[in-house]
Design a protein around this motif. Structure first.
Motif, PDB file in Angstrom:
ATOM      1  N   ALA A   1     -36.166  -9.666  17.693  1.00 23.24           N
ATOM      2  CA  ALA A   1     -36.707  -8.736  16.636  1.00 23.24           C
ATOM      3  C   ALA A   1     -37.906  -9.316  15.566  1.00 23.24           C
ATOM      4  N   PRO A   2     -37.515 -10.360  15.061  1.00 15.57           N
ATOM      5  CA  PRO A   2     -38.585 -11.151  14.199  1.00 15.57           C
ATOM      6  C   PRO A   2     -39.998 -11.464  15.118  1.00 15.57           C
TER       7      PRO A   2
ATOM      8  N   ALA B   1     -39.591  -3.999  18.151  1.00 15.03           N
ATOM      9  CA  ALA B   1     -38.522  -4.925  17.152  1.00 15.03           C
ATOM     10  C   ALA B   1     -37.174  -3.772  16.938  1.00 15.03           C
ATOM     11  N   LEU B   2     -37.701  -2.317  16.777  1.00 14.12           N
ATOM     12  CA  LEU B   2     -36.329  -1.377  16.299  1.00 14.12           C
ATOM     13  C   LEU B   2     -35.535  -1.450  17.272  1.00 14.12           C
ATOM     14  N   VAL B   3     -35.929  -1.261  18.706  1.00 12.40           N
ATOM     15  CA  VAL B   3     -35.078  -1.369  19.992  1.00 12.40           C
ATOM     16  C   VAL B   3     -34.006  -2.548  19.794  1.00 12.40           C
TER      17      VAL B   3
ATOM     18  N   VAL C   1     -27.038  -4.421  17.301  1.00 10.66           N
ATOM     19  CA  VAL C   1     -26.047  -3.669  16.667  1.00 10.66           C
ATOM     20  C   VAL C   1     -25.044  -3.047  17.502  1.00 10.66           C
ATOM     21  N   ASP C   2     -25.518  -2.198  18.473  1.00 12.67           N
ATOM     22  CA  ASP C   2     -24.816  -1.514  19.484  1.00 12.67           C
ATOM     23  C   ASP C   2     -23.814  -2.447  20.197  1.00 12.67           C
ATOM     24  N   ALA C   3     -24.319  -3.720  20.822  1.00 11.79           N
ATOM     25  CA  ALA C   3     -23.487  -4.553  21.539  1.00 11.79           C
ATOM     26  C   ALA C   3     -22.628  -5.209  20.685  1.00 11.79           C
TER      27      ALA C   3
END
Length: 142
Positions: free
Chosen positions: A22-23, A46-48, A54-56
């Motif tokens: 993401a960064p 980045a959002l994905v 978070v989901d993992a």
């Protein structure tokens, strides 16, 4: 799903590691001279990547009185006890010491419970616990 009986975490590092990208995507989206469409695509990536991480992190199996809730990275599925035939382990890896757990449904294809293969001891324990729960919810012959 009914009343929760127990839960088991199935976090895996691969899914969480995606969040580390993401960064870089944020830098490309806001701090580069890329054309606007590419910067927008980097922002979406980045959002994905954050959402996937978070989901993992929350991946796991929740066993309840009415069935099993499988929370994998980016996928959730409820399985009722009467729709399940059993649970099976499929050996993976060079030595065969990594095991993928699958729910064997009465109708339809087997569904993976885990995103990544588990170590042999952890997989056998999970298979045993799931099997006991399934047996306790099967109708008894009268």
């Amino acid at each position: 799903m009914g009343e929760e009986r127990w839960r088991r975490s199935l976090r895996n590092g691969n899914g969480v590691a995606v969040g580390l990208l993401a960064p870089f995507f944020v830098m490309w989206a806001f701090g580069s001279s890329l054309p606007l469409p590419l910067r927008i695509a980097a922002g979406v990536c980045a959002l994905v990547s954050v959402a996937t991480a978070v989901d993992a992190w929350g991946a796991g199996v929740v066993v309840g009185s009415e069935g099993v809730l499988v929370r994998r990275a980016l996928q959730r599925r409820r399985l009722a006890w009467n729709d399940l035939e059993g649970f099976a382990g499929e050996r993976r890896g060079y030595r065969g010491d990594r095991i993928v757990i699958r729910a064997v449904r009465r109708q339809g294809r087997p569904m993976p419970i885990t995103d990544q293969p588990l170590g042999q001891a952890q997989a056998e324990e999970l298979l045993q616990d799931l099997g006991k729960e399934l047996e306790s919810h099967r109708p008894r012959p009268s």
